[in-house]
Design an enzyme around this catalytic site. Structure first.
Site, PDB file in Angstrom:
ATOM      1  N   LYS A  58       0.838  -1.203   0.000  1.00 41.11           N
ATOM      2  CA  LYS A  58       0.000   0.000   0.000  1.00 41.11           C
ATOM      3  C   LYS A  58       0.875   1.257   0.000  1.00 41.11           C
ATOM      4  CE  LYS A  58      -3.884  -2.270   2.261  1.00 41.11           C
ATOM      5  NZ  LYS A  58      -4.636  -2.569   3.494  1.00 41.11           N
ATOM      6  N   GLN A  63      -4.630  -1.177   9.788  1.00 43.12           N
ATOM      7  CA  GLN A  63      -4.549  -2.502   9.164  1.00 43.12           C
ATOM      8  C   GLN A  63      -5.124  -3.558  10.103  1.00 43.12           C
ATOM      9  OE1 GLN A  63      -3.389  -3.123   5.938  1.00 43.12           O
ATOM     10  NE2 GLN A  63      -4.144  -5.188   6.314  1.00 43.12           N
ATOM     11  N   ASP A  95     -11.037   3.220   4.491  1.00 41.38           N
ATOM     12  CA  ASP A  95     -11.459   1.826   4.342  1.00 41.38           C
ATOM     13  C   ASP A  95     -12.984   1.734   4.184  1.00 41.38           C
ATOM     14  OD1 ASP A  95      -9.548  -0.147   4.111  1.00 41.38           O
ATOM     15  OD2 ASP A  95      -9.124  -0.220   6.269  1.00 41.38           O
TER      16      ASP A  95
END
Ligand code: NAD
Length: 303
Positions: A58, A102, A125
């Site tokens: 990422k 994460q 997200d």
């Protein structure tokens, strides 16, 4: 839908993700001309090996498109209070446009509490309840990255999705449920199949589009599919082989491609799209924040 060819064609997630990243790079360039520089904060807590790889990828892609990234690596014994303090600081920092924590998190930290602590306008997200609710109502919100990436693959493969029957296998909050919502918004007839479904394979055989997000290696084979179905395999599973290990999806690719008309390989299908849409969301979040700061009523001035 067309009748199945001898073998399905591959849906090239790497190539389509490269297009999305190129669009994102252009948008980052346009923002830079206005002296706005999108920044993404990524929190990695603990030593999960797969998470380390995901975060590294990422951050690399972010750098490639010109998005500034801030990496916070915290030890596995970090307290929830510490994480919440850090998120509060990032929420308040106008130089930070996106916040990603994460998953999975160490057991002492509750996932839903951490997700709810992120400012919804920085929730790249798309997991915060405000974004989830907005998604269901069709509002402009930050939408979960993996389902967004799957939709782009489907539009690229099928064009207009109106009237097609889509079956989503799996009902997780991060993939299955938002995927079903997005397919509904695209005017598909949607069925969601899960661990308690009765004769899931029969339901699946009725589908023009099958999206699989179960987490069970190679569970879906040709016997689950209608001839000509388009198959999106979200699963990423590492299996042992005689020579080591390899990644496979939730779909038995070799079997399924004898029946499907198009299928995503694993790796190289959905995975690259997830990262591309994370960065796209970072740009969307930056624009939403810009809009919010412009429309916010000025503070009253007292002499
Ligand atoms: P999850 O474990 O949260 O959810 C799995 C879902 O599958 C559940 O809703 C469950 O009801 C359903 N299920 C379990 N057994 C079933 C069965 N026998 N029949 C039908 N349904 C069944 O998983 P998740 O987070 O949604 O992830 C699913 C897979 O996708 C995993 O392999 C994960 O690694 C992968 N994933 C990939 C990406 C990517 O970027 N490619 C992103 C997220 C998740």
């Amino acid at each position: 839908m067309s009748v199945s060819p001898a073998f399905a064609r591959d849906i090239d997630g790497k190539a389509i993700a490269a297009q999305v990243l190129s669009e994102v790079k252009d948008e980052v360039g346009a923002l830079a001309r206005q002296q706005i520089h999108p920044a993404l904060a990524v929190l990695l807590i603990g030593d999960d090996a797969a998470s380390q790889v995901y975060v590294r990828n990422k951050l690399l892609r972010a750098e490639e498109v010109g998005i500034h990234s801030l990496e916070y690596r915290l030890p596995a014994n970090t307290t929830q209070a510490h994480v919440l303090t850090l998120i509060a600081q990032l929420n308040a920092d106008p130089a930070v446009n996106g916040i990603l924590v994460q998953l999975p998190l160490p057991s002492q930290i509750q996932e839903h509490i951490v997700i709810q602590a992120i400012d919804p306008i920085k929730d790249v997200d798309g997991f915060h309840r405000q974004n989830v609710g907005g998604l269901v109502q069709g509002a402009t919100v930050l939408t979960p990255c993996t389902p967004s990436g799957c939709m782009r693959l489907l539009y690229d493969t099928c064009g207009d999705l109106s009237g097609l029957h889509a079956v989503v296998i799996g009902r997780s909050n991060i993939v299955g449920k938002p995927m079903a919502t997005l397919l509904l918004q695209a005017n598909c007839s949607v069925s969601v199949v899960h661990s308690r479904s009765v004769d899931a394979a029969a339901l699946c055989r009725m589908a023009d589009i099958v999206v699989v997000a179960v987490g069970r290696p190679q569970m879906i084979d040709a016997s689950w599919l209608k001839a000509g179905a388009v198959v999106i395999d979200v699963g990423i599973n590492r299996i042992e082989t005689q020579t080591g290990s390899r990644l496979v999806g939730d779909v038995d690719y070799v079997s399924a491609r004898t029946v499907a008309s198009a299928i995503t390989p694993v790796p190289g299908g959905v995975g690259p799209m997830t990262i591309a849409y994370l960065l796209k969301n970072t740009v969307i979040a930056t624009r939403l924040q810009l809009e919010e700061s412009r429309t916010r009523a000025p503070e009253p001035q007292f002499a």
